[in-house]
Scaffold this motif. Structure first.
Motif, PDB file in Angstrom:
ATOM      1  N   MET A 110     -19.472  43.065  35.956  1.00 54.11           N
ATOM      2  CA  MET A 110     -20.331  43.332  36.980  1.00 54.11           C
ATOM      3  C   MET A 110     -19.788  43.825  38.244  1.00 54.11           C
ATOM      4  O   MET A 110     -18.337  43.613  38.263  1.00 54.11           O
ATOM      5  CB  MET A 110     -21.445  42.135  37.447  1.00 54.11           C
ATOM      6  N   SER A 111     -20.513  44.408  39.150  1.00 54.54           N
ATOM      7  CA  SER A 111     -19.741  44.825  40.098  1.00 54.54           C
ATOM      8  C   SER A 111     -19.714  43.969  41.156  1.00 54.54           C
ATOM      9  O   SER A 111     -19.906  42.662  41.126  1.00 54.54           O
ATOM     10  CB  SER A 111     -20.811  46.018  40.831  1.00 54.54           C
ATOM     11  N   ALA A 112     -18.673  43.955  42.396  1.00 52.34           N
ATOM     12  CA  ALA A 112     -18.056  43.338  43.296  1.00 52.34           C
ATOM     13  C   ALA A 112     -19.309  42.710  44.158  1.00 52.34           C
ATOM     14  O   ALA A 112     -19.434  41.466  44.288  1.00 52.34           O
ATOM     15  CB  ALA A 112     -17.198  43.677  43.972  1.00 52.34           C
ATOM     16  N   LYS A 113     -20.209  43.664  44.221  1.00 53.92           N
ATOM     17  CA  LYS A 113     -21.409  43.189  44.905  1.00 53.92           C
ATOM     18  C   LYS A 113     -22.270  42.331  44.290  1.00 53.92           C
ATOM     19  O   LYS A 113     -22.962  41.362  44.962  1.00 53.92           O
ATOM     20  CB  LYS A 113     -22.211  44.655  45.573  1.00 53.92           C
ATOM     21  N   GLN A 114     -22.429  42.602  42.917  1.00 52.59           N
ATOM     22  CA  GLN A 114     -23.040  41.528  42.073  1.00 52.59           C
ATOM     23  C   GLN A 114     -22.667  40.389  42.068  1.00 52.59           C
ATOM     24  O   GLN A 114     -23.284  39.298  42.142  1.00 52.59           O
ATOM     25  CB  GLN A 114     -23.444  42.245  40.788  1.00 52.59           C
ATOM     26  N   LEU A 115     -21.313  40.174  41.943  1.00 56.20           N
ATOM     27  CA  LEU A 115     -20.495  38.967  41.924  1.00 56.20           C
ATOM     28  C   LEU A 115     -20.764  38.078  42.993  1.00 56.20           C
ATOM     29  O   LEU A 115     -21.104  36.779  43.186  1.00 56.20           O
ATOM     30  CB  LEU A 115     -18.974  39.069  41.746  1.00 56.20           C
ATOM     31  N   ASN A 116     -20.867  38.947  44.435  1.00 52.79           N
ATOM     32  CA  ASN A 116     -20.960  38.148  45.671  1.00 52.79           C
ATOM     33  C   ASN A 116     -22.461  37.780  45.768  1.00 52.79           C
ATOM     34  O   ASN A 116     -22.674  36.678  46.308  1.00 52.79           O
ATOM     35  CB  ASN A 116     -20.478  39.148  46.560  1.00 52.79           C
ATOM     36  N   THR A 117     -23.283  38.369  45.058  1.00 54.15           N
ATOM     37  CA  THR A 117     -24.503  37.941  45.331  1.00 54.15           C
ATOM     38  C   THR A 117     -24.973  36.888  44.590  1.00 54.15           C
ATOM     39  O   THR A 117     -25.660  35.926  44.964  1.00 54.15           O
ATOM     40  CB  THR A 117     -25.583  39.244  44.713  1.00 54.15           C
ATOM     41  N   VAL A 118     -24.412  36.813  43.257  1.00 59.80           N
ATOM     42  CA  VAL A 118     -24.337  35.653  42.256  1.00 59.80           C
ATOM     43  C   VAL A 118     -23.736  34.269  42.981  1.00 59.80           C
ATOM     44  O   VAL A 118     -24.327  33.191  43.073  1.00 59.80           O
ATOM     45  CB  VAL A 118     -23.854  35.858  40.946  1.00 59.80           C
ATOM     46  N   SER A 119     -22.580  34.569  43.801  1.00 63.17           N
ATOM     47  CA  SER A 119     -21.984  33.625  44.250  1.00 63.17           C
ATOM     48  C   SER A 119     -22.761  32.943  45.441  1.00 63.17           C
ATOM     49  O   SER A 119     -22.887  31.675  45.650  1.00 63.17           O
ATOM     50  CB  SER A 119     -20.695  33.878  44.754  1.00 63.17           C
ATOM     51  N   ARG A 120     -23.342  33.837  46.163  1.00 62.95           N
ATOM     52  CA  ARG A 120     -24.151  33.268  47.364  1.00 62.95           C
ATOM     53  C   ARG A 120     -25.483  32.664  46.787  1.00 62.95           C
ATOM     54  O   ARG A 120     -25.802  31.625  47.390  1.00 62.95           O
ATOM     55  CB  ARG A 120     -24.629  34.668  48.285  1.00 62.95           C
ATOM     56  N   PHE A 121     -26.176  33.017  45.796  1.00 60.59           N
ATOM     57  CA  PHE A 121     -27.205  32.820  45.325  1.00 60.59           C
ATOM     58  C   PHE A 121     -26.740  31.111  44.803  1.00 60.59           C
ATOM     59  O   PHE A 121     -27.490  30.111  45.091  1.00 60.59           O
ATOM     60  CB  PHE A 121     -27.772  33.312  44.259  1.00 60.59           C
ATOM     61  N   ASN A 122     -25.723  30.845  44.043  1.00 58.92           N
ATOM     62  CA  ASN A 122     -25.268  29.513  43.633  1.00 58.92           C
ATOM     63  C   ASN A 122     -24.906  28.782  44.721  1.00 58.92           C
ATOM     64  O   ASN A 122     -25.197  27.787  44.523  1.00 58.92           O
ATOM     65  CB  ASN A 122     -24.116  29.553  42.719  1.00 58.92           C
ATOM     66  N   LEU A 123     -24.349  29.209  45.786  1.00 56.57           N
ATOM     67  CA  LEU A 123     -24.129  28.460  46.927  1.00 56.57           C
ATOM     68  C   LEU A 123     -25.300  27.908  47.570  1.00 56.57           C
ATOM     69  O   LEU A 123     -25.572  26.731  48.006  1.00 56.57           O
ATOM     70  CB  LEU A 123     -23.091  29.071  47.885  1.00 56.57           C
TER      71      LEU A 123
END
Length: 129
Positions: A110-123
Motif C-alpha cells: 500500500m502507499s505511505a498515505k494509505q498506511l498513515n490513514t490505516v494507522s490513524r483509523f486504528n488509533l
C-alpha cells in the motif's frame, strides 16, 4: 548521474547549494560517523583507507542498505501517525515522493498515505473503544 544529483537524492539538498561546491561530509552524515571514519582512516594505510572509504560510501548509497532505513521510517509512520506524516517521512528517506510511494507499495502493498490513514483509523478506534 552527477554528484549533485546523487547528493540531492540522498539528502534532499537543493541542487543550487551543491553546484560547483565542495560539500563537507559532516553536512551529509552524522558527526559521530564522520569522526569514527576519520579515526579509522588516520590509522589505515592507503589501500586499506580506500577500502574503508569505499565500504562506507557503498553502505550509504546502495539501495539494498537503505531498505532497513525505509522500514524504520514506515514503522514510525505507522506507530506515530500524529507525529510522523507522509511528507516528513519522504524527506527523512531522501527519496522523491514518487520513489518513496513505489518503494512503500513494493514493501507493504500500500502507499505511505494509505498506511498513515490505516494507522490513524486504528488509533482513533483504540482511543474511542
Amino acid at each position: 548521474m552527477s554528484r549533485e544529483a546523487i547528493l540531492q537524492a540522498f539528502k534532499n539538498i537543493d541542487n543550487r547549494v551543491l553546484k560547483d561546491k565542495f560539500v563537507p561530509l559532516d553536512e551529509l552524515f552524522p558527526e559521530a560517523e564522520i569522526a569514527q571514519l576519520e579515526q579509522v582512516l588516520a590509522e589505515a594505510g592507503l589501500d586499506e583507507g580506500i577500502g574503508v572509504l569505499t565500504a562506507f560510501l557503498h553502505a550509504k548509497f546502495q539501495p539494498e542498505f537503505k531498505q532497513d532505513a525505509i522500514i524504520d521510517i514506515l514503522s514510525k509512520l505507522y506507530r506515530s501517525p500524529m507525529e510522523q506524516d507522509v511528507p516528513s517521512s519522504v524527506a527523512e528517506s531522501g527519496y522523491s515522493q514518487r520513489q518513496f510511494e513505489r518503494i512503500c507499495s513494493e514493501l507493504i502493498g500500500m502507499s505511505a498515505k494509505q498506511l498513515n490513514t490505516v494507522s490513524r483509523f486504528n488509533l482513533a478506534r483504540n482511543n474511542t473503544g
